[in-house]
Structures are given as structure tokens and as C-alpha cells.
Design a protein around this motif. Sequence first.
Motif, mmCIF file in Angstrom:
data_model
loop_
_atom_site.group_PDB
_atom_site.id
_atom_site.type_symbol
_atom_site.label_atom_id
_atom_site.label_comp_id
_atom_site.label_asym_id
_atom_site.label_seq_id
_atom_site.Cartn_x
_atom_site.Cartn_y
_atom_site.Cartn_z
ATOM 1 N N ALA A 170 0.828 -1.204 0.000
ATOM 2 C CA ALA A 170 0.000 0.000 0.000
ATOM 3 C C ALA A 170 0.864 1.256 0.000
ATOM 4 O O ALA A 170 0.566 2.236 -0.695
ATOM 5 N N ALA A 171 1.941 1.222 0.783
ATOM 6 C CA ALA A 171 2.822 2.391 0.865
ATOM 7 C C ALA A 171 3.506 2.665 -0.469
ATOM 8 O O ALA A 171 3.614 3.819 -0.907
ATOM 9 N N ILE A 172 3.965 1.613 -1.137
ATOM 10 C CA ILE A 172 4.647 1.789 -2.418
ATOM 11 C C ILE A 172 3.666 2.229 -3.504
ATOM 12 O O ILE A 172 3.981 3.094 -4.334
ATOM 13 N N CYS A 173 2.467 1.654 -3.505
ATOM 14 C CA CYS A 173 1.451 2.068 -4.481
ATOM 15 C C CYS A 173 1.115 3.545 -4.310
ATOM 16 O O CYS A 173 0.959 4.281 -5.289
ATOM 17 N N PHE A 177 1.806 6.583 -7.099
ATOM 18 C CA PHE A 177 0.756 7.499 -7.547
ATOM 19 C C PHE A 177 1.150 8.948 -7.256
ATOM 20 O O PHE A 177 1.003 9.830 -8.118
ATOM 21 N N ASN A 178 1.632 9.205 -6.046
ATOM 22 C CA ASN A 178 2.012 10.570 -5.680
ATOM 23 C C ASN A 178 3.132 11.091 -6.578
ATOM 24 O O ASN A 178 3.130 12.266 -6.978
ATOM 25 N N ASP A 189 0.968 18.446 -4.769
ATOM 26 C CA ASP A 189 0.704 17.282 -3.926
ATOM 27 C C ASP A 189 -0.759 16.877 -4.091
ATOM 28 O O ASP A 189 -1.657 17.706 -3.907
ATOM 29 N N PRO A 190 -1.041 15.622 -4.446
ATOM 30 C CA PRO A 190 -2.446 15.210 -4.646
ATOM 31 C C PRO A 190 -3.303 15.366 -3.401
ATOM 32 O O PRO A 190 -4.521 15.528 -3.505
ATOM 33 N N GLY A 201 -6.174 4.717 -4.085
ATOM 34 C CA GLY A 201 -7.283 3.769 -4.041
ATOM 35 C C GLY A 201 -8.176 3.878 -5.265
ATOM 36 O O GLY A 201 -8.629 2.864 -5.813
ATOM 37 N N LEU A 202 -8.436 5.104 -5.711
ATOM 38 C CA LEU A 202 -9.261 5.309 -6.902
ATOM 39 C C LEU A 202 -8.570 4.757 -8.141
ATOM 40 O O LEU A 202 -9.212 4.159 -9.012
ATOM 41 N N PHE A 203 -7.264 4.963 -8.201
ATOM 42 C CA PHE A 203 -6.506 4.442 -9.341
ATOM 43 C C PHE A 203 -6.515 2.918 -9.348
ATOM 44 O O PHE A 203 -6.702 2.292 -10.398
#
Length: 272
Positions: A170-173, A177-178, A189-190, A201-203
Motif C-alpha cells: 500500500a505504501a509503495i502504491c 501514484f504521488n 501534492d495530490p 485507491g481510486l486508481f
Amino acid sequence: MSSSSSKQELPLKQIPGSYGLPFFGPIRDRHDYFYHQGRDNFFANRIKQYNSTVIKTNMPPGPFISSNSQVIALLDGVSFPILFDNTKVQKHNVLDGTFMPSTSFTGGYRVCAYLDTTEPNHAILKRFFINILLSKNDSFIPLFRNTISDSFSELEDQLSGENGKSNFNAAICSAVFNFMFRLLCDDKDPSETNLGSKGPGLFDKWLLFQLAPLATLGLPKIFNYIEDFVIRTVPFPFCFAKSGYKELYEAFSKEAKTVLDEAEKVLFEMIL
């Protein structure tokens, strides 16, 4: 005689393997791939059976999502470079293997990854992406380093917490994305946009409903055929990801001004 000329004179052989009976062959291979043998043994068994690392076989998802499951698998380092020879490999709508998700997931467009190299728009879009990356050459590495550093700091905080556990994936995903959002959106920053912390999560949800036919949930064997029927009979409709896609679209539309301005120029070139 040179080694190159010797190679050219080697006799051609038929590619071994089997596609099986229409409809039933792809389903049999699909079940072997996901449930009976697993991915690695699926290929290893066929290499042993046909005494070859280049074989004919079917690949998921098969009927009814894929109209043609037949492929030639290149399973060694010598043959693999053929994939980069555009005269021998057709790359039309094959990013995800033997099927293509609905273009509803990509705004109604066949994006560059689905275009064959012979299609005119492929070269135009590829040049656009390369130019964008070149324009970011000063910020690419520092931004990546900072994003990954923040991600590992988050992991360390989780490990030092009460549970002493962390979710690496989760951290790497989230970091990926960021990084991509900030790279394309002028370092915005998103979390400061309408996405907040929901972006990754949306991605993932948007991607999940496209690639679900290529995955398995790892359920107990008793549920294998139920899973197979649910996720590989018909593709998931875009409506499941529509709301999340809209949020992502709005965020990038608002923040990626520089990239979108360049994209408009490319669009004009494609129309002409």
C-alpha cells in the motif's frame, strides 16, 4: 563461413505446442494457468512436454472475453528480443494480452499503449510522452527520491507503532501514484487537491475492473469455478469505476495545466 551466415541457413521448424479444440482448449489452458498448475508450472510443464522454450498455447482470459486466445510464448532470453521487432509482432490492442478493456475506462480513446507501431498516432503520442519526460529531467530524480523517502518514513512509523506492522504494498502504491501526479502536475501534492488521500485507491479501483480477468483471488479450490465464471465470463462494466474515474479526471484536468497545454498541440497535429 561466418557465424551470422550459418544462423541464417539453419532449417526452419514448426513451432511446437497445441491450442486444443476451439472454445474448450482455451478454457482448459485457463484452468491450468490459474487453478490446476499455476503460472510458473503452466509454462514449465509445456517446455518439458514439447522440449522447446518457444511454444504455441492459449492465454487467459479466453472465452467469452477474448475472441482469440492463441499466442506464441517466448520463454527464453534468446527469443525474447523478437518482441521488439515490429515486423514480426503485431501490437494492436494487446497491452493486456489477448483482450482489450472497454475504451470507456480511458475516456473513449484507444490510448497509445493499445496502438500498433504502424498506426500514425503511435509515433505522435510517443514523441509527446518523451518530450514531457525530457522537460522534467531536472525534477524527475529529486522528486522520485523525495517520494520514496517519504514512503519509507511512513513505513518506519507504522513499524514503530502499537501493532509493529506495516503495509509495504500500500505504501509503495501510494508513493508511485504521488510521484506520477506530482511529476505531471507541476509538483502539486495530490493531498492538496479534491483527491485528498483517495488517489491511490481510486486508481487501483480503476485498474482492477480492467485487469480482473487476468487475476485470481486465491480462494479455496471449492470456489475456483465460481470465481472463474464471475470474473472471466463477461468484462466488468465501466460504471463500477465511473465515479472514481471522474474524480481522477477532474484532478488531473485542473492541476496538469502544462502537460495538457502540450497535449492540445499534439491533438491538433493528430487531427491534421
